[in-house]
Write a protein that holds these residues in place. Sequence first.
Motif, PDB file in Angstrom:
ATOM      1  N   ASP A 383       0.833  -1.204   0.000  1.00  0.00           N
ATOM      2  CA  ASP A 383       0.000   0.000   0.000  1.00  0.00           C
ATOM      3  C   ASP A 383       0.869   1.256   0.000  1.00  0.00           C
ATOM      4  O   ASP A 383       1.459   1.619   1.017  1.00  0.00           O
ATOM      5  CB  ASP A 383      -0.907  -0.014   1.232  1.00  0.00           C
ATOM      6  N   LYS A 384       0.971   1.896  -1.186  1.00  0.00           N
ATOM      7  CA  LYS A 384       1.650   3.189  -1.340  1.00  0.00           C
ATOM      8  C   LYS A 384       3.059   3.171  -0.745  1.00  0.00           C
ATOM      9  O   LYS A 384       3.458   4.058   0.017  1.00  0.00           O
ATOM     10  CB  LYS A 384       0.829   4.302  -0.700  1.00  0.00           C
ATOM     11  N   VAL A 385       3.816   2.174  -1.120  1.00  0.00           N
ATOM     12  CA  VAL A 385       5.161   1.996  -0.568  1.00  0.00           C
ATOM     13  C   VAL A 385       6.153   2.889  -1.313  1.00  0.00           C
ATOM     14  O   VAL A 385       6.180   2.918  -2.545  1.00  0.00           O
ATOM     15  CB  VAL A 385       5.583   0.515  -0.651  1.00  0.00           C
ATOM     16  N   ILE A 386       6.964   3.589  -0.545  1.00  0.00           N
ATOM     17  CA  ILE A 386       8.023   4.453  -1.088  1.00  0.00           C
ATOM     18  C   ILE A 386       9.350   4.005  -0.483  1.00  0.00           C
ATOM     19  O   ILE A 386       9.465   3.836   0.733  1.00  0.00           O
ATOM     20  CB  ILE A 386       7.767   5.935  -0.770  1.00  0.00           C
ATOM     21  N   VAL A 387      10.350   3.807  -1.339  1.00  0.00           N
ATOM     22  CA  VAL A 387      11.696   3.433  -0.892  1.00  0.00           C
ATOM     23  C   VAL A 387      12.688   4.379  -1.551  1.00  0.00           C
ATOM     24  O   VAL A 387      12.672   4.553  -2.782  1.00  0.00           O
ATOM     25  CB  VAL A 387      12.034   1.971  -1.249  1.00  0.00           C
ATOM     26  N   ARG A 388      13.529   4.993  -0.739  1.00  0.00           N
ATOM     27  CA  ARG A 388      14.582   5.883  -1.239  1.00  0.00           C
ATOM     28  C   ARG A 388      15.934   5.324  -0.818  1.00  0.00           C
ATOM     29  O   ARG A 388      16.134   4.988   0.344  1.00  0.00           O
ATOM     30  CB  ARG A 388      14.425   7.295  -0.682  1.00  0.00           C
ATOM     31  N   HIS A 389      16.845   5.273  -1.773  1.00  0.00           N
ATOM     32  CA  HIS A 389      18.205   4.857  -1.456  1.00  0.00           C
ATOM     33  C   HIS A 389      19.010   6.080  -1.019  1.00  0.00           C
ATOM     34  O   HIS A 389      18.790   7.190  -1.526  1.00  0.00           O
ATOM     35  CB  HIS A 389      18.863   4.200  -2.667  1.00  0.00           C
ATOM     36  N   PRO A 390      19.936   5.927  -0.082  1.00  0.00           N
ATOM     37  CA  PRO A 390      20.706   7.078   0.406  1.00  0.00           C
ATOM     38  C   PRO A 390      21.516   7.721  -0.709  1.00  0.00           C
ATOM     39  O   PRO A 390      22.156   7.037  -1.505  1.00  0.00           O
ATOM     40  CB  PRO A 390      21.611   6.469   1.489  1.00  0.00           C
ATOM     41  N   GLY A 391      21.451   9.049  -0.758  1.00  0.00           N
ATOM     42  CA  GLY A 391      22.206   9.795  -1.751  1.00  0.00           C
ATOM     43  C   GLY A 391      21.567   9.849  -3.123  1.00  0.00           C
ATOM     44  O   GLY A 391      22.141  10.431  -4.045  1.00  0.00           O
TER      45      GLY A 391
END
Length: 645
Positions: A383-391
């Motif tokens: 459900d509306k998953v957001i993943v950000r990698h560092p940098g």
Amino acid sequence: MTMDAPTPHDARTPERPSVRSSLFDAVRSTARYLRDLASGPGGARTPPPGPASAPEAKPVRAAFAQAREYIVLAGVFSAAVNVLYLAPSLYMLQVYDRVLVSGGLLTLAFLSAIAFVALVVMAVVDAMRTRIMARLSVRLDAALAETVMRANFAARARSGDSRDFSGVRDLDTLRQGVSSPGAVALLDVPWTPFFILICFWIHPAVGFLATVGAIAIFAVAWLNERASRVGVRETTQAGPHFYGGLEADLRTAETARAMGMESALIARRLGEREALVGGQTRTAFVSAHYGSATKFLRMLLQSATLGLGAYLAVLQEISAGAIIAVTILTARAFAPIEQVVSSWRQTQQAWLAFRSLETALESFAEPPARTRLPAAVGRVEVDKVIVRHPGVEKPALAGVSASFAAGEIVGIVGPSGAGKSTLARTIANACIPNAGVLRLDGARYQDWPVDQLADAIGYLPQAVDLMAGTIAENIRRFRPVTPETLESSSSQVVAAAKAAGVHDLVLGLPRAYDTPVGAGGKGLSFGQAQRVGLARALFGDPVLLVLDEPNAHVDEEGELALLWAIKAAKDRGATVIVVAHRARLIGVADTLAVMREGMMLDCGPREAVIARMQAGAQAAQHAGSAVTMMRPRARPPGSTGPESS
């Protein structure tokens, strides 16, 4: 009138223990307690009291609070050491002022015996204090090591890179700092005013000189702290980054050698190391300068005290014995400060490690104890998953939502960099999303007990990441085995290997299931390691199986075994999510999810999604043809007339 026969004393009332026996019992109990408390650092690691999962607002401070008995005892022993240190001064005072005047050899003998006993007791107490500080460091390690390692794993799961999280190194630095001579000297520093007061009692002028000397040495210590603060902080931060980067390069040593990258990688790390060593050297120079200044001041003040004492003795204001006594007292007053200055670098590193651990562990919370839920079925919701990698500014997953029914095979497809592997890692609970919710059977992942959720999920990543150990240990996920559980555990390991079609392959290895492998699967081919990794994913019959390109390294036989394992998992009701590129794996999928640029473009029954993809491709092809036809044709060189239609 008859009288009762006299009864023995023992029969009438119990004999009271004598004062001497009670005292001896108390001494023996205290000695036994201190011996156990100050037992060698190699003793058993005693875990901190209380439940391990209880959340602590400040775990490092809580660990020190739990070890307060060690700190209190070390303080008590420090008091004893400093009081006993008066023995040499009193001895010299009595020898010069009493023995030399009266010529009493018996008095000299008694004084020497008393001084000898006092010095022996002081040495024993000082050794006990050092051992208690060592035990304090072991207690801190026992209380924090597991939490720090869990925080290390959590940091890696959140960011994908834990090079800058130096939790275990910080804990070692703190532990070494607590048991260092500098920490022991800090316990003696509060006794400096005590010795200065005794100097005032002997003569105000001596006390004033001792006060000025203490202030001067404290000023040098303060200047040392200010001068070295930035350098110590920078080197403390740069160290983990350098060592983490070097370890990452060493993991790719074979590729670096084959591609001729060794020199370039070494040159890059040498630049970082040069900066690190340069900072450490500058800090060492600063500490050396201020340490030498402190030693000079101490020797100067001792000489000045001796000269002042001689001057006062000439004026008949103090005795000859007081000259030696004040010299010893001032030396003792200044010694802890000098020791603190000389070991200030280690003390400051320990303080920075304390603050670093405190900051890191405040952002990490042990998962609380959760109520066990009914056995999972395998229904997955994203459900509306957001993943950000560092940098990286662009998210790897940008608000992905999907729902997969239990017992179906889901194929995740898309071009490279679309976010397929990140989605697989997130569904497998290997990656913690920055936002959004994942649910298994309607319950959020964080609402499941950690062990129950892990039992429900089987995961085969792109990089198989077998750990150093035996084949059997890797397949059973390194779960502890006791003689009582050995048979059932072995049966599960063999069942998982057979389900993955790797049983015969394992039997062909030198020691079968007890064959050791190195970190990363050293000793096995990529294909063998991937098939063993599949067995590990199937261990315990998980209801959710996440496979990230599981046929990337396997041969035809391995791919057929993989397809058979996927179908068998579906037949027993498990949900299988496969990141796939090859048509054979896509062909067994019930549902297809199409990813592009971190977004899910389409998700539904395989045939319907393929039809929509083909229709979209045909539409794009027709649109491209129309654009080509509308473009003006290139004219022949030198042509000036209108274009022919």
